[in-house]
Write a protein that holds these residues in place. Structure first.
Motif, PDB file in Angstrom:
ATOM      1  N   GLY A 161      62.558 -11.358-103.529  1.00 49.93           N
ATOM      2  CA  GLY A 161      61.256 -11.832-103.961  1.00 49.93           C
ATOM      3  C   GLY A 161      60.232 -10.774-104.259  1.00 49.93           C
ATOM      4  N   SER A 162      60.658  -9.527-104.390  1.00 49.39           N
ATOM      5  CA  SER A 162      59.705  -8.425-104.570  1.00 49.39           C
ATOM      6  C   SER A 162      59.103  -8.367-105.966  1.00 49.39           C
ATOM      7  N   GLN A 163      59.705  -9.099-106.928  1.00 49.81           N
ATOM      8  CA  GLN A 163      59.169  -9.085-108.285  1.00 49.81           C
ATOM      9  C   GLN A 163      59.112 -10.496-108.878  1.00 49.81           C
ATOM     10  N   THR A 164      58.735 -11.456-108.036  1.00 49.53           N
ATOM     11  CA  THR A 164      58.600 -12.840-108.479  1.00 49.53           C
ATOM     12  C   THR A 164      57.161 -13.183-108.872  1.00 49.53           C
ATOM     13  N   GLU A 165      56.227 -12.273-108.592  1.00 50.29           N
ATOM     14  CA  GLU A 165      54.834 -12.377-109.026  1.00 50.29           C
ATOM     15  C   GLU A 165      54.371 -10.998-109.460  1.00 50.29           C
ATOM     16  N   SER A 166      53.141 -10.912-109.942  1.00 49.14           N
ATOM     17  CA  SER A 166      52.617  -9.617-110.385  1.00 49.14           C
ATOM     18  C   SER A 166      52.524  -8.632-109.232  1.00 49.14           C
ATOM     19  N   PHE A 167      52.026  -9.073-108.081  1.00 46.64           N
ATOM     20  CA  PHE A 167      51.899  -8.258-106.869  1.00 46.64           C
ATOM     21  C   PHE A 167      51.195  -6.917-107.107  1.00 46.64           C
ATOM     22  N   PRO A 168      49.947  -6.934-107.586  1.00 49.53           N
ATOM     23  CA  PRO A 168      49.209  -5.660-107.689  1.00 49.53           C
ATOM     24  C   PRO A 168      48.996  -5.070-106.302  1.00 49.53           C
ATOM     25  N   HIS A 169      49.163  -3.758-106.169  1.00 50.78           N
ATOM     26  CA  HIS A 169      49.158  -3.151-104.841  1.00 50.78           C
ATOM     27  C   HIS A 169      48.042  -2.146-104.619  1.00 50.78           C
ATOM     28  N   GLU A 170      47.267  -1.837-105.638  1.00 50.71           N
ATOM     29  CA  GLU A 170      46.243  -0.805-105.485  1.00 50.71           C
ATOM     30  C   GLU A 170      45.205  -0.966-106.585  1.00 50.71           C
ATOM     31  N   SER A 171      43.988  -0.527-106.309  1.00 49.93           N
ATOM     32  CA  SER A 171      42.941  -0.436-107.334  1.00 49.93           C
ATOM     33  C   SER A 171      42.292   0.931-107.165  1.00 49.93           C
ATOM     34  N   ALA A 172      42.698   1.893-107.971  1.00 55.64           N
ATOM     35  CA  ALA A 172      42.328   3.297-107.749  1.00 55.64           C
ATOM     36  C   ALA A 172      41.507   3.844-108.907  1.00 55.64           C
ATOM     37  N   PHE A 173      40.360   4.444-108.567  1.00 54.58           N
ATOM     38  CA  PHE A 173      39.573   5.148-109.569  1.00 54.58           C
ATOM     39  C   PHE A 173      40.190   6.515-109.840  1.00 54.58           C
ATOM     40  N   ASP A 174      40.138   6.954-111.088  1.00 52.56           N
ATOM     41  CA  ASP A 174      40.549   8.309-111.415  1.00 52.56           C
ATOM     42  C   ASP A 174      39.428   9.261-111.021  1.00 52.56           C
ATOM     43  N   PRO A 175      39.656  10.588-111.069  1.00 53.13           N
ATOM     44  CA  PRO A 175      38.622  11.543-110.619  1.00 53.13           C
ATOM     45  C   PRO A 175      37.313  11.453-111.397  1.00 53.13           C
ATOM     46  N   VAL A 190      51.359  -0.533-114.995  1.00 50.49           N
ATOM     47  CA  VAL A 190      50.073  -0.168-114.406  1.00 50.49           C
ATOM     48  C   VAL A 190      48.989  -0.621-115.377  1.00 50.49           C
ATOM     49  N   HIS A 191      48.108  -1.502-114.910  1.00 45.83           N
ATOM     50  CA  HIS A 191      46.980  -1.938-115.721  1.00 45.83           C
ATOM     51  C   HIS A 191      45.873  -0.889-115.626  1.00 45.83           C
ATOM     52  N   VAL A 192      45.323  -0.510-116.762  1.00 44.12           N
ATOM     53  CA  VAL A 192      44.309   0.538-116.822  1.00 44.12           C
ATOM     54  C   VAL A 192      43.038  -0.039-117.446  1.00 44.12           C
ATOM     55  N   TYR A 193      41.897   0.265-116.824  1.00 49.87           N
ATOM     56  CA  TYR A 193      40.617  -0.266-117.274  1.00 49.87           C
ATOM     57  C   TYR A 193      39.610   0.854-117.444  1.00 49.87           C
ATOM     58  N   LEU A 204      42.386  -1.355-121.006  1.00 54.81           N
ATOM     59  CA  LEU A 204      43.035  -0.471-121.964  1.00 54.81           C
ATOM     60  C   LEU A 204      44.527  -0.770-121.998  1.00 54.81           C
ATOM     61  N   GLU A 205      45.272   0.042-122.678  1.00 53.66           N
ATOM     62  CA  GLU A 205      46.714  -0.165-122.785  1.00 53.66           C
ATOM     63  C   GLU A 205      47.410   0.096-121.452  1.00 53.66           C
ATOM     64  N   ASP A 206      48.353  -0.792-121.075  1.00 53.86           N
ATOM     65  CA  ASP A 206      49.095  -0.634-119.832  1.00 53.86           C
ATOM     66  C   ASP A 206      50.083   0.524-119.907  1.00 53.86           C
ATOM     67  N   ILE A 207      50.391   1.094-118.726  1.00 47.70           N
ATOM     68  CA  ILE A 207      51.515   2.018-118.589  1.00 47.70           C
ATOM     69  C   ILE A 207      52.724   1.188-118.160  1.00 47.70           C
ATOM     70  N   VAL A 208      53.774   1.186-118.950  1.00 45.79           N
ATOM     71  CA  VAL A 208      54.967   0.390-118.669  1.00 45.79           C
ATOM     72  C   VAL A 208      56.070   1.308-118.149  1.00 45.79           C
ATOM     73  N   VAL A 209      56.715   0.912-117.053  1.00 46.23           N
ATOM     74  CA  VAL A 209      57.791   1.698-116.441  1.00 46.23           C
ATOM     75  C   VAL A 209      59.072   0.880-116.444  1.00 46.23           C
ATOM     76  N   PRO A 210      60.232   1.506-116.192  1.00 53.83           N
ATOM     77  CA  PRO A 210      61.507   0.788-116.267  1.00 53.83           C
ATOM     78  C   PRO A 210      61.585  -0.383-115.280  1.00 53.83           C
ATOM     79  N   PRO A 211      62.332  -1.428-115.627  1.00 60.75           N
ATOM     80  CA  PRO A 211      62.498  -2.570-114.731  1.00 60.75           C
ATOM     81  C   PRO A 211      63.032  -2.140-113.365  1.00 60.75           C
ATOM     82  N   GLY A 212      62.441  -2.696-112.316  1.00 58.83           N
ATOM     83  CA  GLY A 212      62.874  -2.366-110.963  1.00 58.83           C
ATOM     84  C   GLY A 212      62.189  -1.162-110.356  1.00 58.83           C
ATOM     85  N   THR A 213      61.214  -0.553-111.069  1.00 59.64           N
ATOM     86  CA  THR A 213      60.458   0.577-110.514  1.00 59.64           C
ATOM     87  C   THR A 213      59.600   0.116-109.336  1.00 59.64           C
ATOM     88  N   GLY A 214      58.887  -0.987-109.525  1.00 59.53           N
ATOM     89  CA  GLY A 214      58.004  -1.485-108.475  1.00 59.53           C
ATOM     90  C   GLY A 214      56.846  -0.552-108.190  1.00 59.53           C
TER      91      GLY A 214
END
Length: 396
Positions: A161-175, A190-193, A204-214
């Protein structure tokens, strides 16, 4: 004299712990004492149900709780603003609650404050939501100016069940404080704003990583005015991905370049399958730019978990991180760890969630390895289950 040594002499060396079954613990640390006596709980502050994350900003501490805010009729988490004691004479006093608001979603897991202290971002993992709040000059939390609920188009390959929802895990500001990064474990992106202020948010445009990266957590290291190293920790495939961010001022956008993917489990290993046998949890980088660390959680053994240690080479992005060794955390499920904020990052503090204890190591600044245990503190019975033990460390 090093900052940590000076703090030790004045009694200021210590940290806060988000202890899920108790609240926010203030812990003093005297490295001159034997490890079993070096750590002492000097104050406890209530911080909602199952506090998950702590973020310091000047004389304030912000926290997020997992659920039941403001009471048991709610499944939402809560965000909290606290005032630290105003002098060393009051160091034993609990934190003073200044304000609290709903996190606007179930499973409050992470919060961050912009470098200018004007904006708070909070992420809810079970609710798959993120909210952005304005902060007043005295640290009070305003009504959320932006809220979003993430949806998953199709399940990912992550087990149990680790990828059955979006499950955002962090909200981090850049420097720069102008952008927020939201790694979504279930979406493998990774959603970027762009967030110049709480009321001016643009995705902005998302960063997309390979399936199963989590993707779980991020980190940043500034190169120069227009370039920053960006690190993305993959919880399910046990990796660190190394990017550079190029900042383009007009129009306001970012360019990402992936340079390296490296395992947290050992040298020259490929990304692991997302079977949840091992789960990477956190990473940190030394102030001098020489070493990086990542924590590993083995879910099929009760033996000690590990920290991966890397050397850093800024001049060769394709080989930016080199795996050196791994060290035992002397406990189970290192949910979080943090380097002490002195110039040499002399100490590394680990929050072992399942074994319900804190371990402080002295770090060798030349090799990056751990020298010896300088403090060890049990926070109660080791129940070997989630949402019980320490979730986050915040050094003073």
């Amino acid at each position: 004299m090093a900052a940590a040594d000076s703090a030790s002499e004045t009694g200021l060396l210590g940290f806060y712990v988000a202890q899920q079954n108790q609240g926010i613990l203030e812990v003093s640390f005297d490295p001159a004492k034997a490890p079993e006596d070096a750590l002492s709980i000097i104050a406890t502050t209530e911080a909602g149900t199952q506090p998950q994350w702590l973020r310091g900003y000047k004389d304030k501490i912000y926290a997020i709780s997992r659920t039941t805010f403001p009471d048991a009729t709610s499944t939402s988490g809560g965000v909290f603003a606290f005032q630290r004691p105003s002098s060393t004479e009051e160091a034993w006093r609990p934190l003073k609650l200044l304000d609290s608001k709903s996190s606007h979603g179930q499973g409050g897991v992470h919060c961050d404050v912009s470098p200018d202290g004007r904006t708070l971002a909070a992420t809810n993992i079970e609710g798959s939501t993120m909210a952005i709040y304005p902060l007043s000059s005295d640290g009070l939390i305003g009504k959320p100016a932006y809220k979003v609920e993430y949806t998953l188009k199709e399940f990912g390959p992550g087990a149990k069940g680790s990828q059955t929802e979006s499950f955002p895990h962090e909200s981090a500001f850049d420097p720069s404080g102008q952008f927020i990064f939201i790694p979504a474990r279930g979406e493998d992106r990774v959603h970027v704003y762009s967030v110049p202020s709480a009321d001016k948010v643009r995705q902005l445009e998302d960063i997309v990583v390979p399936p199963g990266t989590g993707p779980r957590h991020t980190a940043f290291r500034i190169v120069n005015r227009t370039k920053t190293f960006f690190y993305l920790l993959g919880e399910l495939d046990n990796t660190i991905r190394v990017y550079t961010i190029d900042y383009i001022e007009t129009p306001n956008r970012l360019t990402f370049t992936l340079h390296q993917t490296i395992s947290t489990l050992g040298a020259n290993l490929p990304p692991s399958p997302p079977d949840r046998a091992s789960l990477a949890s956190e990473m940190a980088f030394t102030t001098d730019g020489k070493f990086a660390y990542a924590s590993n959680r083995n879910t099929i053994s009760r033996g000690s978990d590990t920290l991966a240690i890397y050397s850093i080479n800024d001049s060769d992005p394709a080989n930016h991180l080199t795996y050196i060794a791994r060290e035992k955390t002397l406990g189970k499920i290192p949910r979080h760890f943090a380097l002490s904020p002195d110039e040499k990052n002399k100490y590394l503090c680990v929050a072992n969630e399942y074994s319900n204890e804190i371990v402080v190591f002295e770090r060798d600044e030349h090799t990056g390895l751990m020298k010896e245990v300088k403090g060890r503190l049990s926070l109660g019975e080791a129940l070997f289950k989630a949402r019980n033990g320490p979730a986050c460390i915040l050094w003073k």
